[in-house]
Design a protein around this motif. Structure first.
Motif, mmCIF file in Angstrom:
data_model
loop_
_atom_site.group_PDB
_atom_site.id
_atom_site.type_symbol
_atom_site.label_atom_id
_atom_site.label_comp_id
_atom_site.label_asym_id
_atom_site.label_seq_id
_atom_site.Cartn_x
_atom_site.Cartn_y
_atom_site.Cartn_z
ATOM 1 N N ARG A 65 0.816 -1.219 0.000
ATOM 2 C CA ARG A 65 0.000 0.000 0.000
ATOM 3 C C ARG A 65 0.846 1.265 0.000
ATOM 4 N NH1 ARG A 65 -4.396 -0.035 4.537
ATOM 5 N NH2 ARG A 65 -5.222 -1.630 3.133
ATOM 6 N N PRO A 100 -11.372 -2.027 5.341
ATOM 7 C CA PRO A 100 -11.051 -1.521 3.998
ATOM 8 C C PRO A 100 -10.064 -0.367 4.059
ATOM 9 C CG PRO A 100 -13.413 -1.881 4.242
ATOM 10 C CD PRO A 100 -12.824 -2.076 5.595
ATOM 11 N N PRO A 102 -7.634 3.020 3.042
ATOM 12 C CA PRO A 102 -7.971 4.406 2.706
ATOM 13 C C PRO A 102 -8.021 4.606 1.196
ATOM 14 C CG PRO A 102 -5.667 4.238 3.352
ATOM 15 C CD PRO A 102 -6.268 2.892 3.602
ATOM 16 N N ASP A 103 -8.659 5.692 0.775
ATOM 17 C CA ASP A 103 -8.674 6.042 -0.641
ATOM 18 C C ASP A 103 -7.251 6.346 -1.108
ATOM 19 O OD1 ASP A 103 -11.411 5.785 -0.661
ATOM 20 O OD2 ASP A 103 -11.776 7.927 -0.305
ATOM 21 N N THR A 104 -6.958 6.059 -2.347
ATOM 22 C CA THR A 104 -5.620 6.292 -2.896
ATOM 23 C C THR A 104 -5.233 7.763 -2.765
ATOM 24 O OG1 THR A 104 -5.949 4.500 -4.483
ATOM 25 C CG2 THR A 104 -4.169 6.068 -4.934
ATOM 26 N N ALA A 106 -5.197 9.574 -0.114
ATOM 27 C CA ALA A 106 -5.920 10.323 0.916
ATOM 28 C C ALA A 106 -5.014 10.640 2.101
ATOM 29 C CB ALA A 106 -7.130 9.528 1.393
ATOM 30 N N TRP A 109 -7.360 8.341 6.650
ATOM 31 C CA TRP A 109 -7.992 7.049 6.378
ATOM 32 C C TRP A 109 -9.501 7.147 6.619
ATOM 33 C CZ3 TRP A 109 -5.184 1.931 7.944
ATOM 34 C CH2 TRP A 109 -5.902 0.831 7.461
ATOM 35 N N ARG A 112 -14.404 11.083 7.712
ATOM 36 C CA ARG A 112 -15.742 11.465 8.190
ATOM 37 C C ARG A 112 -16.094 10.810 9.524
ATOM 38 N NH1 ARG A 112 -15.642 11.102 2.857
ATOM 39 N NH2 ARG A 112 -15.935 8.849 2.896
ATOM 40 N N GLU A 285 -5.333 5.123 11.866
ATOM 41 C CA GLU A 285 -5.107 6.453 11.307
ATOM 42 C C GLU A 285 -3.668 6.898 11.536
ATOM 43 O OE1 GLU A 285 -6.142 8.598 8.877
ATOM 44 O OE2 GLU A 285 -8.103 8.773 9.870
ATOM 45 N N HIS A 288 -1.402 4.987 9.231
ATOM 46 C CA HIS A 288 -1.516 5.557 7.877
ATOM 47 C C HIS A 288 -0.645 6.804 7.739
ATOM 48 C CE1 HIS A 288 -3.287 6.826 4.094
ATOM 49 N NE2 HIS A 288 -3.791 7.930 4.654
ATOM 50 N N ARG A 292 2.762 6.946 5.358
ATOM 51 C CA ARG A 292 2.839 7.916 4.260
ATOM 52 C C ARG A 292 4.108 8.776 4.386
ATOM 53 N NH1 ARG A 292 -1.048 10.160 1.205
ATOM 54 N NH2 ARG A 292 -0.467 12.242 1.977
#
Length: 295
Positions: A65, A100, A102-104, A106, A109, A112, A285, A288, A292
């Motif tokens: 990822r 699931p 996170p969006d690519t 993003a 994660w 909302r 989170e 993530h 990144r």
């Protein structure tokens, strides 16, 4: 609801004491020691088999990822986050592989997700400031159930994809906790409570038909003659089981006791759902963000 396991005769007493020589007695003791060593080794191997693949899968997800370079880098990130969040490494790894991604590209994660307060625990006495600490809450939950049941021996298991995993225990010898470190069959009171989503009372372990012989022997050797299992149910979802163990056969519990046990089980289950959706997701989170930043 609660129910009692049915019973069948369990063995017969021999007509008289067996006659053995000192050498034979020594051989028997050696065999018993070897059997105990093998049982403990088997329990340790079962733990490794269940835990290590989940961590390996999570490492692979992080590498794919986020483009991390090595497995060791992925492992170091997970260990760092699990320690900061005060959750176990296998729990973080399981969430990473189950939730699931996170969006690519993003930054967040869960963009909302709104923070929520932990639900009330209704009689579970947790130390001030430890309301988000899973270990503290589970320990207090076990103490609450044992107080209602009138014993000082019991254990708490959490449900995962492979069955029931031992998380807390008190009053049990190591042979017991090793043997029941993972329960994935149907021949125990806790597995029956988990499957049926209702409390299960075993009045006498020696004669209850629910157990296989290895489980029965391990429980009896631990000094337990009766047990009671309370499923932790949130809606229709099983979160775990708390079991009390008793040194003598049980006459049963009052309606008040059974009701208090049910209320406690439901409250703890709701808290576990909150912990997963809040504390564990916060850890994901953070993982993530760090992953990144590492590439």
């Amino acid at each position: 609801m609660t129910r009692e396991s049915t019973v069948v005769p369990y063995g017969r007493k021999p007509a008289g004491p067996p006659t053995t020589t000192p050498q034979a007695a020594g051989n028997v003791e050696e065999l018993r020691a070897e059997v105990e060593r093998l049982r403990r080794q088997n329990a340790d191997l079962q733990g490794r088999v269940r835990t290590h693949p989940a961590i390996a899968v999570a490492q692979g997800i992080l590498i794919e990822r986020y483009g991390l370079r090595e497995l060791t880098e992925a492992f170091a990130l997970m260990r760092h986050v699990s320690q900061r969040a005060n959750i176990k490494l296998h729990q973080l790894a399981d969430a990473l592989s189950r939730v699931p991604g996170p969006d690519t590209g993003a930054h967040l994660w869960f963009p909302r997700r709104a923070p929520t307060l932990p639900p009330p625990l209704h009689g579970v006495d947790v130390e001030q400031g430890a309301g988000a600490n899973q270990g503290a809450v589970l320990g207090a939950a076990l103490r609450r159930v044992l107080t209602i049941a009138g014993t000082d021996m019991g254990n708490l298991q959490l449900a995962d994809r492979s069955g029931l995993r031992m998380e807390k225990h008190t009053g049990h010898p190591k042979a017991f906790t090793d043997f029941f470190a993972f329960v994935d069959g149907s021949t125990t009171a806790c597995s029956q409570a988990a499957a049926d989503h209702e409390q299960v009372t075993v009045r006498d372990v020696a004669t209850a038909e629910v157990f296989d012989e290895d489980s029965r022997r391990t429980i009896l050797e631990a000094g337990s003659r009766a047990c009671h299992s309370v499923p932790l149910i949130d809606g229709q979802s099983l979160r775990g089981v708390i079991s009390s163990h008793h040194a003598r056969p049980l006459a049963g519990f009052s309606r008040t006791q059974l009701r208090e046990l049910q209320i406690t089980g439901q409250a703890v289950a709701r808290w576990l759902t909150w912990h997963r959706d809040t504390v564990v997701f916060d850890a994901l989170e953070e993982l993530h963000r760090l992953a990144r930043a590492a590439v």
